[in-house]
Write a protein that holds these residues in place. Structure first.
Motif, PDB file in Angstrom:
ATOM      1  N   SER A 304      69.659 -62.779  41.887  1.00 35.36           N
ATOM      2  CA  SER A 304      69.082 -63.924  42.578  1.00 35.36           C
ATOM      3  C   SER A 304      68.386 -63.544  43.868  1.00 35.36           C
ATOM      4  O   SER A 304      67.526 -64.258  44.342  1.00 35.36           O
TER       5      SER A 304
ATOM      6  N   SER B  32      76.978 -61.304  41.531  1.00 30.88           N
ATOM      7  CA  SER B  32      77.798 -61.893  42.579  1.00 30.88           C
ATOM      8  C   SER B  32      78.421 -63.172  42.006  1.00 30.88           C
ATOM      9  O   SER B  32      77.975 -63.682  40.968  1.00 30.88           O
ATOM     10  N   LEU B  34      78.171 -66.098  43.097  1.00 35.92           N
ATOM     11  CA  LEU B  34      77.198 -67.196  43.088  1.00 35.92           C
ATOM     12  C   LEU B  34      76.184 -67.028  41.958  1.00 35.92           C
ATOM     13  O   LEU B  34      75.699 -68.014  41.401  1.00 35.92           O
ATOM     14  N   GLU B  35      75.854 -65.788  41.617  1.00 36.90           N
ATOM     15  CA  GLU B  35      74.942 -65.581  40.482  1.00 36.90           C
ATOM     16  C   GLU B  35      75.614 -66.015  39.182  1.00 36.90           C
ATOM     17  O   GLU B  35      74.952 -66.510  38.265  1.00 36.90           O
ATOM     18  N   HIS B  56      74.685 -72.417  49.692  1.00 36.39           N
ATOM     19  CA  HIS B  56      74.433 -70.984  49.761  1.00 36.39           C
ATOM     20  C   HIS B  56      73.077 -70.819  50.408  1.00 36.39           C
ATOM     21  O   HIS B  56      72.259 -71.730  50.379  1.00 36.39           O
ATOM     22  N   ARG B  59      72.745 -65.191  50.976  1.00 36.76           N
ATOM     23  CA  ARG B  59      73.337 -64.360  49.920  1.00 36.76           C
ATOM     24  C   ARG B  59      73.462 -62.903  50.331  1.00 36.76           C
ATOM     25  O   ARG B  59      73.376 -62.001  49.500  1.00 36.76           O
ATOM     26  N   CYS B  66      77.559 -70.302  52.525  1.00 37.64           N
ATOM     27  CA  CYS B  66      78.368 -70.403  51.298  1.00 37.64           C
ATOM     28  C   CYS B  66      79.850 -70.386  51.627  1.00 37.64           C
ATOM     29  O   CYS B  66      80.260 -69.966  52.694  1.00 37.64           O
ATOM     30  N   CYS B  87      79.339 -65.110  48.611  1.00 36.24           N
ATOM     31  CA  CYS B  87      78.132 -64.513  48.014  1.00 36.24           C
ATOM     32  C   CYS B  87      78.265 -63.003  47.826  1.00 36.24           C
ATOM     33  O   CYS B  87      77.544 -62.417  47.030  1.00 36.24           O
ATOM     34  N   GLN B  88      79.168 -62.382  48.565  1.00 34.04           N
ATOM     35  CA  GLN B  88      79.335 -60.936  48.441  1.00 34.04           C
ATOM     36  C   GLN B  88      80.542 -60.560  47.577  1.00 34.04           C
ATOM     37  O   GLN B  88      80.895 -59.389  47.459  1.00 34.04           O
TER      38      GLN B  88
END
Lengths: 677, 253, 210
Positions: A304, B32, B34-35, B56, B59, B66, B87-88
């Motif tokens: 992303s 991640s 979030l992905e 978010h 990232r 986030c 995010c990490q």
């Protein structure tokens, strides 16, 4: 080396290239910079600018969109001055603006190191770094106010790195030979932004600034030729609202997300500036993008965003790819020294791994295009639109450095970067070489502004990355933070008064035809997005647009490629409006709708970037046209033809934009062609 | 890999929420967290269902936007080998077939806006109450007018790295915002520029913290454990020390 | 909370010290008990007043401590209206987690303890003539020793977190090292109190004291 004369072939191309894509309009000029010696221009301008009586300031309203370094600093400063400020951001808090992600540092001509630095040297370095495509007057002023920025930030409590004696530390950054970069560990952007945010919140408490978080600007309201307000969407409730003011400031950052994958935050977008462009504001140099060579490569299709690692890594790491494509999936440690191609050291023996960002980036792409990239293969589309799998990564190897400095020595210099790499990739860079790949990082282009930071629409000001003004065709390291804060703290608050002195303007409300039209167009657009109800997601369109931009308008641009890109973008844009799927309703927290609106504008911007890149048949800074290179494959500028700012006027979707040239004059710095061999 | 998600879905602030189960297939360990949620959302969108709302932005672990509670810990700290933002956090921290619970920050002062999105405006208001140095633009002396000893400068920096994500509140059994408040207090208290307003600042910020409805600190330490930026727990003691001093000071109100 | 807590920890240490006088025999213990109600601070205050001043301070500490605790508890409840579906604690110690309910339990047993040994309305073993006899009588009962073993355990757990927390609240937690030292001290005080308080009843029960 001086400018090379162009060949007859290039001359022949000049006449037909682009005629189908744009129209050349009248030349423009910056009318605000006063005449005289460059070191007196800013003082002179400040003296000549009309003033607003302190008692009258609270009767004047200024809208500021964006809360990063340029927006937050301007909102705080204008609030302190006593204006009535309305400040907007799409994030949940002004503290989250993407200025926060800058790692390296901020330049300032303090000469604390007694190493020959001066305002003029910072000015010179910035103009040269921009490959002589920036306006001298603006850049000199930037260098001039840079020292005040450091004073201001320290007074706010920004914890810059210090030495044991308690004074500020400096380092050399971005290849310059003086130590003028101030930093706060690897979080300079964060600390500077928090400083501006605190100053902003102080004004919110004082009642001079009204903060609108989670509000996205969707339209500019122009009344009688003046910018008088904006239309926003409340991202929580979906309410579409108009806000009116005597002047509007856009500080909405860059548009790198047109590439889908970039180091920008996910929410960064062009909508605010693009809407202003559609209302008449010129867009300057849209094709100038900066691509950073040391980012963590793409892991797959679901990626992303990209993460930058400081390019200081190139001081000790050696960049290589296997000599043979069949070695690419081998464990790099098993590849013999003789089978490795340290291509930067090979091609550029003098500078080696420390060549400028754009060269390092372009060569990495070349290696991967040759099939010698490493890491996971990622799905791509070639020029014919066929799917292919390409490895997009090159090795950045610290084995030599570890041998020379020891693991502890390397950890002391780069420990935090190694940790970050390990966390993201799950690989241990002390044992296997890092993999890196270039990524879009910064956009030098933006709305055209004059010396006062005013766009060509009276009352519309543009600051920070959102304008085009100071970095020319390429930006020097540690200068983005400097520009954002210079604009926000010191430039805009001393120029906008010249315009506001003519206010208050006619009072307007929702019933004014221009305001009603703006509101209706926003509502109509949202309705249109929601009513398509097609089959493809917003992200899938955005990714495809990103692929096109990266492939044809990325590190290397050709006439043929750009024309292909324009056709593909037009096609994709048409498909978007026919087949996009936007779920939910407007009257709700609807992130899909937010993204859809932004992507719709990215299509139009992406097309303009390609047109700009197509018309500029020279290589300069971050813009490399394959047709314009030396025999050694180096970028070749054509100062005789392209020594101007390309400011584009919008004439309608699908219509040819009009190019207004602002000729660049170099009265204080001599033009030179760069060479890194 | 494939995972099963149990995600908190709540239409808006006033409606009831519930956990909804989703299967997410073809998750790459390099994604991640979030992905992975993006993947779920793409799938839901194609099906015509509403995607899961979550906050978010950068990232890269620095903006603080986030933040969700994963398997009962803020930012999934319980699953991560190192302090992290959501995010990490990467999917390699989970096993194939894992069942993962995802909830929003839960605290009275952080009302849910939708699904996993909460309103953290209370933090901004605490800063408004005094988390700044009152210096107007242009009024600053030379940056070298005040030297700052390395130790104090470092301590100020350690506290200043707070990203305002709210994980400390989410993790605290008292829903206290003390670590956030203490980070700003300590940051400014260590620097000469922060001294003139030091006593007043703490009174006003604590008053705002309390009036926002955050709980009080009982020194449990969950906050510092989940903090992605490792704000030192001892900043809270610094805050207490300054607060006590401010009670005996004429500087204060 | 911190100040009243530390006052009470100070009292517990003194109380423990007094209890240990049981090992010096009936005369020493009874004399100590007599002295407490006698001429401490005389002639600054009239004879016998000290114990009432002391009791007043203790009652005030307990009341203020409970008031603070209830306020904090209520604020926490108000701040966290909807509980997590799944919640895992990473740093919380058992003693920190049990401060509130543990506090209530130990307060309940405190009332019994006061009724037993101070007001003498809940003596299980019956009448006595000296304090020493009273203590010996009560702790000859096995379940009384067990009850006190449990109660003192709850008190010491409360002290374990309370001691560290009080100092942290007063600003003494200045670094990670200070935190470790304070937690170490909290453990030491809690263990000292447990051993110090339990050694006497155990000795009585096994007849080492009679």
């Amino acid at each position: 080396m001086t400018t090379t004369t162009k060949t007859a072939r290039q001359k022949a191309e000049k006449t037909d290239a682009g005629a189908d894509y744009f129209v050349v309009g009248e030349e423009i000029a910056d009318a605000k910079a006063p005449a005289g010696p460059i070191e007196q221009k800013w003082a002179k301008r400040k003296f000549e600018a009309k003033l607003v009586n302190p008692a009258n300031r609270r009767k004047l309203t200024v809208i500021i969109v964006g809360t990063g370094l340029a927006g937050g600093a301007a909102a705080a400063s204008l609030g302190e001055a006593g204006y009535n400020v309305l400040n907007f951001c799409y994030q949940d808090s002004p503290r989250r603006a993407h200025s926060i992600a800058a790692q390296g540092g901020i330049n300032a001509a303090k000469n604390y190191r007694n190493d020959n630095d001066s305002t003029f040297r910072l000015f010179y370095d910035t103009v040269k770094g921009g490959d002589y495509r920036a306006r001298e007057t603006n850049v000199y002023r930037l260098a001039e106010v840079s020292a005040n920025i450091i004073d201001q930030c320290v007074a706010q409590g920004v914890p810059f790195a210090r030495e044991y004696g308690g004074l500020l530390d400096n380092r050399s950054f971005g290849g310059v030979q003086v130590q003028r970069t101030f930093y706060a560990r690897g979080q300079t952007g964060q600390q500077l932004l928090i400083g501006a945010y605190q100053a902003l919140e102080r004004q919110v408490a004082a009642g001079t600034v009204k903060m609108y978080a989670r509000h996205e600007m969707l339209e500019l309201i122009v009344v009688d030729g003046r910018a008088r307000g904006i239309v926003t969407r409340d991202m929580v409730t979906g309410a579409i609202e108009s806000h009116y003011a005597d002047a509007v400031v856009l500080a909405t950052g860059g548009y790198g997300n047109v590439f889908f994958l970039s180091t920008n935050a996910m929410g960064c977008n062009v909508t605010a500036t693009w809407r202003a462009h559609r209302k008449g504001a010129y867009f300057g140099n849209p094709c100038y993008t900066q691509i950073h060579p040391t980012c963590i490569p793409v892991h797959g299709e679901t990626q992303s965003k990209l993460t930058l690692m400081s390019e200081s890594l190139r001081n000790d790491g050696r960049i290589w790819v296997p000599k043979r494509a069949e070695d690419c999936d081998k464990d790099p440690r098993q590849i013999a020294e003789a089978d490795r191609d340290y291509y930067l050291e090979r091609i550029y023996p003098a500078f080696g791994n420390l060549v400028p960002r754009d060269i390092a980036s372009r060569q990495a792409k070349n290696m991967c295009d040759e099939g010698r990239g490493v890491g996971p293969a990622v799905k791509e589309f070639d020029h014919e639109g066929n799917e292919r799998m390409v490895r997009r990564g090159v090795y950045l190897d610290f084995a030599d450095a570890i041998g020379r400095l020891g693991k502890d020595g390397v950890a002391a210099r780069y420990g935090n970067l190694f940790d970050m790499y390990a966390q993201i990739t799950g690989e241990n860079p002390y044992e296997t070489p890092m993999r890196i790949y270039p990524a879009v990082h910064y956009t030098m282009g933006g709305l055209w502004v004059d010396y006062d930071l005013s766009s060509n629409i009276p009352g519309l000001y543009v600051t920070g990355e959102a304008n085009f003004s100071d970095h020319g065709a390429n930006r020097l390291g540690a200068s983005a933070l400097m520009q954002g804060l210079a604009d926000g703290y010191f430039v805009l608050p001393n120029t906008i008064n010249d315009y506001l002195a003519g206010a208050p303007f006619e009072k307007i409300d929702d019933t004014h035809p221009a305001a009603a039209e703006a509101l209706a167009s926003v509502k109509g657009r949202i309705e249109a997005l929601l009513s398509v109800n097609g089959t493809r997601t917003v992200d899938s369109f955005h990714k495809e647009l990103g692929h096109i931009m990266w492939e044809y308008c990325g590190m290397e641009r050709t006439e043929e490629g750009l024309k292909t890109a324009i056709a593909k973008i037009d096609e994709l844009r048409e498909e978007f409006w026919r087949d996009v799927k936007v779920t939910g309703v407007n009257e709700d927290f609807n992130q899909t709708l937010e993204r859809a609106g932004r992507v719709a504008d990215f299509f139009e911007l992406g097309r303009l970037m390609c047109v700009d890149a197509l018309h500029r048949r020279e290589s300069c800074g971050g813009h490399f046209r394959a047709e314009s290179q030396t025999e050694d494959g180096e970028a070749l500028r054509h100062d005789d033809e392209f020594l101007y700012v390309g400011a584009w006027e919008f004439t309608g979707t699908g219509e040819k934009p009009v190019l207004h040239k602002e000729p660049l004059e170099y009265n204080f710095i001599e033009l030179k062609q760069r060479s890194y061999k | 890999m494939n995972v099963t998600l149990r995600v908190w879905r709540q239409a808006n602030a006033s409606s009831e929420g519930r956990m909804v189960t989703y299967q997410v297939q073809d998750v790459s360990p390099d994604m991640s967290f979030l992905e992975m949620l993006d993947l779920l959302n793409e799938d839901l969108t194609v099906k015509g269902e509403e995607p899961v709302a979550f906050d978010h932005d950068c990232r890269e672990g620095i903006c603080g936007m986030c933040g969700v509670v994963i398997n009962g810990t803020a930012h999934g700290r319980g699953n991560s080998p190192v302090p992290t933002t959501t995010c990490q956090l990467h999917m390699r921290s989970f096993e194939d077939g894992a069942v993962i619970d995802v909830e929003p920050w839960r605290a009275g002062p952080f009302p849910v806006i939708k699904d996993l999105v909460v309103d953290r405006g209370a933090f901004d208001r605490i800063i408004q109450a005094g988390g700044y140095v009152s210096v107007n633009t242009g009024a600053a002396p030379d940056a070298h007018a005040n030297a700052v000893g390395k130790l104090k400068a470092d301590r100020a920096f350690d506290a200043a790295t707070c990203i305002g994500c709210g994980a400390c509140v989410a993790a605290c059994p008292n829903s206290s915002g003390m670590l956030f408040t203490a980070a700003k207090i300590t940051h400014l208290a260590m620097l000469p520029q922060g001294q003139p307003e030091r006593k007043l600042r703490i009174k006003n910020m604590i008053a705002q913290h309390d009036s926002e409805g955050f709980g009080g600190c009982t020194n449990i330490g969950e906050c510092a454990e989940v903090c992605p930026k490792q704000i030192p727990f001892d900043t809270i003691s610094q805050l207490n020390r300054d607060l006590i001093a401010s009670l005996f000071s004429r500087d204060g109100k | 909370m911190a100040v009243t807590g530390l006052i009470m920890i100070g009292f517990l240490l003194m109380h423990m010290y007094g209890n240990l006088k049981m090992f010096l025999g009936a005369e020493a213990f009874d004399h100590y008990a007599e002295w407490l109600k006698g001429d401490i601070l005389y002639p600054l205050v009239p004879k016998g007043w000290f114990i009432w001043i002391f009791r007043a301070v203790m009652v005030a500490s307990v009341v203020l401590h409970m008031y603070s605790a209830i306020t904090l508890w209520k604020r926490a409840m108000d701040a966290n209206p909807s509980a997590y579906q799944v919640k895992k604690q990473l740093a919380q110690t058992y003693s920190a987690r049990t401060m509130r309910w543990g506090g209530i339990i130990l307060a309940g047993l405190l009332i019994f303890h006061l009724a037993q040994f101070t007001v003498h309305s809940a003596l299980v073993a019956g009448a006595y003539t000296t304090p020493y006899e009273m203590v010996v009588g009560e702790f000859r009962i096995w379940w009384m020793v067990l009850l006190y073993a449990i109660w003192i355990a709850t008190v010491c757990m409360h002290v374990r977190h309370g001691f560290w927390s009080a100092f942290a609240t007063l600003g003494a937690n200045t670094s990670a090292k200070a935190r470790a030292v304070l937690n170490g001290c909290a453990w030491a005080v809690a263990l000292l109190l447990y051993i110090g308080f339990m050694i006497m009843p155990v000795a009585v029960f096994f007849g080492w004291i009679n």
